[in-house]
Design a protein around this motif. Sequence first.
Motif, PDB file in Angstrom:
ATOM      1  N   PHE A  42       1.011  -1.089   0.041  1.00 37.68           N
ATOM      2  CA  PHE A  42       0.296   0.161   0.044  1.00 37.68           C
ATOM      3  C   PHE A  42       0.822   1.319  -0.183  1.00 37.68           C
ATOM      4  O   PHE A  42       0.076   2.382  -0.384  1.00 37.68           O
ATOM      5  CB  PHE A  42      -1.316  -0.020   0.923  1.00 37.68           C
ATOM      6  N   VAL A  43       2.033   1.097   0.849  1.00 39.22           N
ATOM      7  CA  VAL A  43       2.965   2.256   0.554  1.00 39.22           C
ATOM      8  C   VAL A  43       3.896   2.108   0.872  1.00 39.22           C
ATOM      9  O   VAL A  43       4.805   0.943   1.525  1.00 39.22           O
ATOM     10  CB  VAL A  43       2.536   3.399   1.907  1.00 39.22           C
ATOM     11  N   PRO A  44       4.931   2.743   0.639  1.00 42.06           N
ATOM     12  CA  PRO A  44       6.413   2.339   0.062  1.00 42.06           C
ATOM     13  C   PRO A  44       7.739   2.351   1.558  1.00 42.06           C
ATOM     14  O   PRO A  44       7.376   3.961   2.411  1.00 42.06           O
ATOM     15  CB  PRO A  44       7.293   3.854  -0.539  1.00 42.06           C
TER      16      PRO A  44
END
Length: 75
Positions: A50-52
Amino acid sequence: MRTVKVLEAKTHLSDLLREVEAGEDVVIARGNVPVARLVAISTEPRQLGFVPWTVPDSFFDDLTEAELGAWDDSE
């Protein structure tokens, strides 16, 4: 988005697939009730997650007595 009935979808599947390849979505309905949607499959690799974000090494450190106590129902 175009809606077709099952019989039309069966009869004209090749035409519907060409439409989908051209970027159109097609809904297949049984009577007047939509039951499926034909959409193109992306051939580009999908990014996972979903997010780095990476887990810091401290995540794996042992818990303190206070942190362990927070998990214990007897206190």
